[in-house]
Write an enzyme that holds these catalytic residues in place. Sequence first.
Site, PDB file in Angstrom:
ATOM      1  N   GLU A 283      50.283 112.094  18.285  1.00 15.74           N
ATOM      2  CA  GLU A 283      51.374 111.136  18.046  1.00 15.74           C
ATOM      3  C   GLU A 283      50.860 109.947  17.231  1.00 15.74           C
ATOM      4  O   GLU A 283      51.529 109.479  16.306  1.00 15.74           O
ATOM      5  CB  GLU A 283      51.956 110.664  19.383  1.00 15.74           C
ATOM      6  CG  GLU A 283      52.717 111.766  20.111  1.00 15.74           C
ATOM      7  CD  GLU A 283      53.175 111.393  21.507  1.00 15.74           C
ATOM      8  OE1 GLU A 283      54.083 112.052  22.012  1.00 15.74           O
ATOM      9  OE2 GLU A 283      52.615 110.459  22.103  1.00 15.74           O
TER      10      GLU A 283
ATOM     11  N   GLY B 252      59.478 109.074  21.290  1.00 17.18           N
ATOM     12  CA  GLY B 252      59.814 108.260  22.454  1.00 17.18           C
ATOM     13  C   GLY B 252      58.644 107.380  22.842  1.00 17.18           C
ATOM     14  O   GLY B 252      57.666 107.244  22.091  1.00 17.18           O
TER      15      GLY B 252
ATOM     16  N   GLY C 100      51.916 108.459  25.775  1.00 18.71           N
ATOM     17  CA  GLY C 100      50.927 109.407  26.271  1.00 18.71           C
ATOM     18  C   GLY C 100      51.250 109.976  27.637  1.00 18.71           C
ATOM     19  O   GLY C 100      50.455 110.746  28.181  1.00 18.71           O
TER      20      GLY C 100
ATOM     21  N   THR D 101      56.917 113.807  20.946  1.00 17.46           N
ATOM     22  CA  THR D 101      56.898 114.717  22.101  1.00 17.46           C
ATOM     23  C   THR D 101      57.597 114.054  23.282  1.00 17.46           C
ATOM     24  O   THR D 101      57.489 112.839  23.455  1.00 17.46           O
ATOM     25  CB  THR D 101      55.430 115.008  22.494  1.00 17.46           C
ATOM     26  OG1 THR D 101      54.774 115.609  21.374  1.00 17.46           O
ATOM     27  CG2 THR D 101      55.328 115.949  23.685  1.00 17.46           C
ATOM     28  N   GLY D 102      58.274 114.865  24.095  1.00 21.26           N
ATOM     29  CA  GLY D 102      58.847 114.342  25.338  1.00 21.26           C
ATOM     30  C   GLY D 102      60.327 114.672  25.468  1.00 21.26           C
ATOM     31  O   GLY D 102      60.941 115.227  24.553  1.00 21.26           O
ATOM     32  N   SER D 103      60.889 114.277  26.610  1.00 17.65           N
ATOM     33  CA  SER D 103      62.276 114.659  26.892  1.00 17.65           C
ATOM     34  C   SER D 103      63.272 113.949  25.970  1.00 17.65           C
ATOM     35  O   SER D 103      64.334 114.506  25.678  1.00 17.65           O
ATOM     36  CB  SER D 103      62.603 114.375  28.359  1.00 17.65           C
ATOM     37  OG  SER D 103      62.348 113.022  28.662  1.00 17.65           O
TER      38      SER D 103
HETATM   39  C1  5RP Z   1      54.241 111.897  25.122  1.00 19.51           C
HETATM   40  C2  5RP Z   1      54.846 110.564  24.947  1.00 19.51           C
HETATM   41  C3  5RP Z   1      56.314 110.437  25.175  1.00 19.51           C
HETATM   42  O1  5RP Z   1      56.897 109.860  24.050  1.00 19.51           O
HETATM   43  C4  5RP Z   1      56.555 109.555  26.370  1.00 19.51           C
HETATM   44  O2  5RP Z   1      55.840 110.081  27.476  1.00 19.51           O
HETATM   45  C5  5RP Z   1      58.050 109.466  26.699  1.00 19.51           C
HETATM   46  O3  5RP Z   1      58.504 110.668  27.202  1.00 19.51           O
HETATM   47  P1  5RP Z   1      60.009 110.914  27.613  1.00 19.51           P
HETATM   48  O4  5RP Z   1      60.820 110.863  26.367  1.00 19.51           O
HETATM   49  O5  5RP Z   1      59.966 112.283  28.262  1.00 19.51           O
HETATM   50  O6  5RP Z   1      60.399 109.848  28.616  1.00 19.51           O
HETATM   51  O7  5RP Z   1      54.206 109.587  24.631  1.00 19.51           O
HETATM   52  O8  5RP Z   1      52.840 111.857  24.999  1.00 19.51           O
END
Ligand code: 5RP
Length: 219
Positions: free
Chosen positions: A103, A82, A95, A28-30
């Site tokens: 995750e 990520g 998180g 999850t995440g960008s």
């Molecule tokens: C979500 C996560 C994401 O992997 C982490 O926050 C990184 O996010 P991003 O890729 O948006 O920087 O652990 O729970």
Amino acid sequence: MHPQEKKRLAAEAALEFVEEGMLLGIGTGSTVNEFIAALKERNIRLEGAVSSSRATSKLLAGAGIPELELNCAGDLPLYVDGADEATRHGTLIKGGGAALTREKIVAAASKRFVCIIDDSKLVEVLGAYPLPIEVIPMARSYVARQLVALGGQPVWRDGVVTDNGNVILDVHHLRLTDPVAFETAADQIAGVVTVGLFARRGADFLIVAGDGGVRRLPP
Ligand code: 5RP
């Protein structure tokens, strides 16, 4: 280079681990969003994916990637996700997007975990990024007191409810020189669902994108 461009580079580099017809775990995440976009653009056909959040499930549907339940999938050959902070040895804080529990489950059920980050997240010692901990709502204050006893300063992520109906405490002022010990200690507090420290099961490979291009650790 803009951080989002680095995320895109890291996501594209992770495609080298992907084979046609594979069953993937997807985080999850960008940064992961860039990975899903790259899978779609390159028209890589997968057997399907196990998702770590509702947000990712939505994107998978949009990309035409079939979603499978982990209970029906068995062990997965590859998990891509990520992180918020990482050491070069693949120990992670995760998180920031509140998806840490699913995750951690998908990472545990995967043979290989490839973590994609931009170089701003690579650190010597974890803890500058507040450590997310998912907690059963009625235990929030009790867990917070126990975390203070472990040396942290927990802050309730007010207004956030996880996909599992729980709350998040973000623990500030930690310097995690022994992440396995901290993960084990925090895991044992009654009311803690998941500690966003991925030390006992960290990433097998880190893909780090910076101004000079992409590095893989270990190479
Ligand atoms: C979500 C996560 C994401 O992997 C982490 O926050 C990184 O996010 P991003 O890729 O948006 O920087 O652990 O729970």
